[in-house]
Design a protein around this motif. Sequence first.
Motif, PDB file in Angstrom:
ATOM      1  N   VAL A 203       0.812  -1.217   0.000  1.00  0.00           N
ATOM      2  CA  VAL A 203       0.000   0.000   0.000  1.00  0.00           C
ATOM      3  C   VAL A 203       0.849   1.274   0.000  1.00  0.00           C
ATOM      4  CG1 VAL A 203      -1.979  -1.098   1.084  1.00  0.00           C
ATOM      5  CG2 VAL A 203      -0.194  -0.139   2.518  1.00  0.00           C
ATOM      6  N   PRO A 204       1.976   1.326  -0.722  1.00  0.00           N
ATOM      7  CA  PRO A 204       2.809   2.532  -0.665  1.00  0.00           C
ATOM      8  C   PRO A 204       2.075   3.785  -1.125  1.00  0.00           C
ATOM      9  CG  PRO A 204       3.446   1.132  -2.516  1.00  0.00           C
ATOM     10  CD  PRO A 204       2.511   0.329  -1.666  1.00  0.00           C
ATOM     11  N   ARG A 205       1.176   3.620  -2.096  1.00  0.00           N
ATOM     12  CA  ARG A 205       0.456   4.801  -2.598  1.00  0.00           C
ATOM     13  C   ARG A 205      -0.537   5.336  -1.582  1.00  0.00           C
ATOM     14  NH1 ARG A 205      -1.844   0.329  -4.691  1.00  0.00           N
ATOM     15  NH2 ARG A 205      -4.110   0.161  -4.832  1.00  0.00           N
ATOM     16  N   HIS A 206      -0.849   4.524  -0.584  1.00  0.00           N
ATOM     17  CA  HIS A 206      -1.812   4.948   0.425  1.00  0.00           C
ATOM     18  C   HIS A 206      -1.143   5.532   1.655  1.00  0.00           C
ATOM     19  CE1 HIS A 206      -4.790   3.199  -2.052  1.00  0.00           C
ATOM     20  NE2 HIS A 206      -4.608   1.943  -1.695  1.00  0.00           N
ATOM     21  N   LEU A 207       0.164   5.398   1.782  1.00  0.00           N
ATOM     22  CA  LEU A 207       0.832   5.845   3.004  1.00  0.00           C
ATOM     23  C   LEU A 207       0.615   7.336   3.251  1.00  0.00           C
ATOM     24  CD1 LEU A 207       4.165   3.810   2.888  1.00  0.00           C
ATOM     25  CD2 LEU A 207       2.271   3.541   4.502  1.00  0.00           C
ATOM     26  N   GLU A 208       0.641   8.129   2.189  1.00  0.00           N
ATOM     27  CA  GLU A 208       0.430   9.563   2.347  1.00  0.00           C
ATOM     28  C   GLU A 208      -0.986   9.839   2.844  1.00  0.00           C
ATOM     29  OE1 GLU A 208       2.504  11.981   2.209  1.00  0.00           O
ATOM     30  OE2 GLU A 208       4.219  10.765   1.573  1.00  0.00           O
ATOM     31  N   ARG A 209      -1.951   9.111   2.286  1.00  0.00           N
ATOM     32  CA  ARG A 209      -3.332   9.300   2.724  1.00  0.00           C
ATOM     33  C   ARG A 209      -3.499   8.889   4.178  1.00  0.00           C
ATOM     34  NH1 ARG A 209      -7.084   9.536  -1.429  1.00  0.00           N
ATOM     35  NH2 ARG A 209      -8.549  10.079   0.242  1.00  0.00           N
ATOM     36  N   PHE A 210      -2.749   7.871   4.579  1.00  0.00           N
ATOM     37  CA  PHE A 210      -2.768   7.455   5.973  1.00  0.00           C
ATOM     38  C   PHE A 210      -1.975   8.418   6.857  1.00  0.00           C
ATOM     39  CE2 PHE A 210      -3.429   2.839   4.559  1.00  0.00           C
ATOM     40  CZ  PHE A 210      -4.760   2.813   4.963  1.00  0.00           C
ATOM     41  N   GLY A 211      -1.199   9.324   6.224  1.00  0.00           N
ATOM     42  CA  GLY A 211      -0.361  10.248   6.973  1.00  0.00           C
ATOM     43  C   GLY A 211       0.921   9.619   7.474  1.00  0.00           C
ATOM     44  N   LEU A 212       1.391   8.576   6.794  1.00  0.00           N
ATOM     45  CA  LEU A 212       2.555   7.828   7.266  1.00  0.00           C
ATOM     46  C   LEU A 212       3.648   7.755   6.205  1.00  0.00           C
ATOM     47  CD1 LEU A 212       0.523   4.885   8.865  1.00  0.00           C
ATOM     48  CD2 LEU A 212       1.534   6.829  10.067  1.00  0.00           C
ATOM     49  N   GLY A 213       3.655   8.693   5.291  1.00  0.00           N
ATOM     50  CA  GLY A 213       4.587   8.637   4.172  1.00  0.00           C
ATOM     51  C   GLY A 213       6.052   8.638   4.557  1.00  0.00           C
ATOM     52  N   GLU A 214       6.398   9.284   5.670  1.00  0.00           N
ATOM     53  CA  GLU A 214       7.809   9.393   6.067  1.00  0.00           C
ATOM     54  C   GLU A 214       8.156   8.491   7.251  1.00  0.00           C
ATOM     55  OE1 GLU A 214       9.841  11.180   4.280  1.00  0.00           O
ATOM     56  OE2 GLU A 214       8.151  11.785   2.999  1.00  0.00           O
ATOM     57  N   ALA A 215       7.283   7.586   7.586  1.00  0.00           N
ATOM     58  CA  ALA A 215       7.491   6.775   8.785  1.00  0.00           C
ATOM     59  C   ALA A 215       8.624   5.772   8.607  1.00  0.00           C
ATOM     60  CB  ALA A 215       6.207   6.046   9.157  1.00  0.00           C
ATOM     61  N   GLU A 216       9.337   5.534   9.699  1.00  0.00           N
ATOM     62  CA  GLU A 216      10.367   4.491   9.733  1.00  0.00           C
ATOM     63  C   GLU A 216       9.680   3.128   9.665  1.00  0.00           C
ATOM     64  OE1 GLU A 216      13.433   2.569  13.048  1.00  0.00           O
ATOM     65  OE2 GLU A 216      12.355   4.440  13.466  1.00  0.00           O
ATOM     66  N   VAL A 217      10.377   2.132   9.083  1.00  0.00           N
ATOM     67  CA  VAL A 217       9.825   0.781   8.974  1.00  0.00           C
ATOM     68  C   VAL A 217      10.524  -0.119   9.988  1.00  0.00           C
ATOM     69  CG1 VAL A 217       9.497  -1.237   7.508  1.00  0.00           C
ATOM     70  CG2 VAL A 217       9.273   1.067   6.529  1.00  0.00           C
ATOM     71  N   LEU A 218       9.737  -0.772  10.843  1.00  0.00           N
ATOM     72  CA  LEU A 218      10.285  -1.698  11.825  1.00  0.00           C
ATOM     73  C   LEU A 218       9.857  -3.117  11.438  1.00  0.00           C
ATOM     74  CD1 LEU A 218      11.744  -2.231  14.504  1.00  0.00           C
ATOM     75  CD2 LEU A 218       9.545  -1.908  15.674  1.00  0.00           C
ATOM     76  N   PRO A 219      10.802  -3.972  10.976  1.00  0.00           N
ATOM     77  CA  PRO A 219      10.449  -5.343  10.569  1.00  0.00           C
ATOM     78  C   PRO A 219      10.004  -6.183  11.764  1.00  0.00           C
ATOM     79  CG  PRO A 219      12.590  -4.693   9.702  1.00  0.00           C
ATOM     80  CD  PRO A 219      12.227  -3.683  10.739  1.00  0.00           C
ATOM     81  N   CYS A 220       9.000  -7.018  11.544  1.00  0.00           N
ATOM     82  CA  CYS A 220       8.486  -7.933  12.570  1.00  0.00           C
ATOM     83  C   CYS A 220       8.405  -9.344  11.993  1.00  0.00           C
ATOM     84  CB  CYS A 220       7.111  -7.488  13.052  1.00  0.00           C
ATOM     85  SG  CYS A 220       7.081  -5.847  13.809  1.00  0.00           S
ATOM     86  N   ARG A 221       8.288 -10.307  12.882  1.00  0.00           N
ATOM     87  CA  ARG A 221       8.282 -11.704  12.441  1.00  0.00           C
ATOM     88  C   ARG A 221       6.926 -12.149  11.898  1.00  0.00           C
ATOM     89  NH1 ARG A 221      10.360 -14.115  18.003  1.00  0.00           N
ATOM     90  NH2 ARG A 221       8.898 -12.465  18.622  1.00  0.00           N
ATOM     91  N   SER A 222       5.847 -11.526  12.328  1.00  0.00           N
ATOM     92  CA  SER A 222       4.515 -11.985  11.923  1.00  0.00           C
ATOM     93  C   SER A 222       3.497 -10.868  12.090  1.00  0.00           C
ATOM     94  CB  SER A 222       4.090 -13.186  12.773  1.00  0.00           C
ATOM     95  OG  SER A 222       3.908 -12.779  14.124  1.00  0.00           O
ATOM     96  N   PHE A 223       2.338 -11.090  11.510  1.00  0.00           N
ATOM     97  CA  PHE A 223       1.224 -10.156  11.675  1.00  0.00           C
ATOM     98  C   PHE A 223       0.834 -10.063  13.151  1.00  0.00           C
ATOM     99  CE2 PHE A 223      -3.434  -9.617  11.965  1.00  0.00           C
ATOM    100  CZ  PHE A 223      -3.560  -8.352  11.407  1.00  0.00           C
ATOM    101  N   VAL A 224       0.807 -11.203  13.835  1.00  0.00           N
ATOM    102  CA  VAL A 224       0.448 -11.204  15.255  1.00  0.00           C
ATOM    103  C   VAL A 224       1.406 -10.330  16.050  1.00  0.00           C
ATOM    104  CG1 VAL A 224       0.219 -12.638  17.315  1.00  0.00           C
ATOM    105  CG2 VAL A 224      -0.647 -13.476  15.125  1.00  0.00           C
TER     106      VAL A 224
END
Length: 304
Positions: A203-224
Amino acid sequence: MNRFRKNLPSLDALVFFEAAARTLSFSRAAEELYVTQVAVSKRIRGLEEELSVRLFVRTGRQLSLTPAGQRLQERVRPALGFLDEAVALCQQEGLRRQSAIQLVCNQHLNFFWLAPLLREFQLNEGGGMVSVVTANNLVDVITAETDVAVFYGKAPPAGWDVEFLFRDILVPVTAPGVVGQAASLPILEYEREAPDWLNWSNVPRHLERFGLGEAEVLPCRSFVETISLAMRGKGIALGVLPLLVNELAEGRLTTVGSYSWDTGRCYYFATPKGREVSEATASLKAHLLGAVQNISCKEPFSEL
């Protein structure tokens, strides 16, 4: 009066007769039936008196059938066989109804939404037992014994009778206490574990609409794990709105912003096409569809 009751001797007497006629021995018939020889002899004598005809010729220790006895044996043995088959089929159906419903679904659906509902169903009066198998790809675990599958995707596969459950609505979520700091929080990303699953990279095109375009990405092991960290205020997870209805209602999570994304994918309750649905499975279906009515994906969310 029912003619069977009027004309037929007791089933027990016919069972004794069949054993004696087949073995031509009251002793061997008694062993098969776990009774005494005297009991067999008495039951046969009573049957002969009831029918007013001799069925056996007794010559010393030798036993043979009379013509009437032969005619009766020719019909009684297959008749008892048909009765035995009919009873066995009923017993099999009874066992199938009493056995656990075999259900397969994806892990996230079971963890967040289905498991509490299944526990409630099984504790209810009249609720059956449910055995759940979870997998990222349901095709890997579906067998001939599967009674129910909860499919996720743009359309259910062929060969199933399906009932729509709910649409897949994605929305950013975090802990209520840090929602005001959303602009400085990382987005919690996880690896997709099946082709149809979606994560932040979809959803990269939606990040701006979500207001998260410049947010840092923190990798996780799972959705849970992303949801767990989001509830602790460690970042913003891409939540599946229908699955997190309890967490949102109880205030453990809150949405970030006012937008949501309808992915075009849905969840479906499915049973094998052509198979009779048991009463327990029908009850489970009604229970889950009733729970779906409590899921709302309307305002304050709007689709992107």
